[in-house]
Design an enzyme around this catalytic site. Sequence first.
Site, PDB file in Angstrom:
ATOM      1  N   LYS A 131      52.276  45.951  31.961  1.00 40.10           N
ATOM      2  CA  LYS A 131      53.629  45.417  31.975  1.00 40.10           C
ATOM      3  C   LYS A 131      54.625  46.466  31.495  1.00 40.10           C
ATOM      4  CE  LYS A 131      52.469  41.165  33.147  1.00 40.10           C
ATOM      5  NZ  LYS A 131      52.996  40.437  34.319  1.00 40.10           N
ATOM      6  N   HIS A 188      49.173  36.422  43.749  1.00 37.74           N
ATOM      7  CA  HIS A 188      49.390  36.316  42.309  1.00 37.74           C
ATOM      8  C   HIS A 188      48.462  35.281  41.687  1.00 37.74           C
ATOM      9  CE1 HIS A 188      51.587  34.204  38.938  1.00 37.74           C
ATOM     10  NE2 HIS A 188      51.530  35.437  38.467  1.00 37.74           N
TER      11      HIS A 188
END
Length: 393
Positions: free
Chosen positions: A195, A325
């Site tokens: 991230k 996802h």
Amino acid sequence: MFEKRIISANPLQGNLPAGEATLDRISKVTVSLAFLPLKRPISDAKVLTGRQKPLTEVAFVFAEIESEGGLHGLGVTYSKRAGGPGLYAHAKEIAGNLIGEDPNDIARLWTKLVWAGASVGRSGLATQAMAAFDIGLWDMKAKRAGLPLAKLIGAHKDSVRTYNTSGGFLSSPIEEVLENCAASVADGIGGIKIKVGQPDPMADLRRLEAVRNQLGDFPLMVDANQQWDRPTAFRICRIMEQFNLVWIEEPLDAYDAVGHAQLAAAMDTPIASGEMLASAGEHLELIRLDSVDFIQPDAPRVGGITQFLKIMTMAEQKHMKLAPHFFMELHVHLAAAYPHDSWVEHFDWLEPLFNERMEKRDGRMIVPARPGIGISLSDQARAWTVATETVTK
């Protein structure tokens, strides 16, 4: 005179005589709400920029569908942070529309369900709630055929490249991220995603450089979770070109299709997005404008497998790559049915919900050979269930 026939609960028990119709009807639908607690709170850029609170649990809505012929289908949808009770409430309201219907008519039933809740729209919470039923019907249909879902749709491969996300959240210090990366590589993962998107972009670059130095040439992705504006995204993505990334994910707001298109055209590094969109129509704009190199639909979010297949067809025409996802247990089947390059996201968060486990080998996730999606609810999933409602004929 037309004669109604109910097929055997075991789809492999012989063949029916030529010319005889096979009909079945949905006799029971059970909808449940469960909350899966995470081992510890996790944060991405949306938390660090003040837009959301740390994630502590994931809400799941399960749809268990039974037919007169004795077949069972399991469907799943979910929501992070908020929305789980809303999904459950909407699913309960529309579940009765399935009773007495032929479970094979999945596209027609999707339309019936969306019109049953038309006042709340054809995307967002409405379609996410419907997804549990749609996925359950596809699970039942594949079981009826005695095939894994990927084979029923039409598989192009029996395994899909897989990457790990859960070890790279911003709530973990870089030392822990590096340990997680090493463990994932040793465990046979095919790629690592970390991230980014912190208020200080230089902090992102320092973390990225540390991971790249440890991994060498190993496949590496980053995910900004929609936290950059256009000028910031162009500046940071240019700097990140040096790291030879597989993709940069959600550099802009998920609905900024024009901005993503401009970024994709300007960068050598592929751009990925789509996970936050809640309908096939919303994905169409990304595809039409060539906004992404990797399209990332989420079947529960877009309304189920029926709508996901429409997105796949549109994306295939543009030769886009596919990286669904979350929910690897389902998405490995869909990614295997896509003709172009595809990846599936490895999250072990959902493992306590199901009795089965996914297999990894040489950086790839193996498509299960079990009929249907190949998952069944665990005792732990039942223990985490807080509400259940059943409708019958």
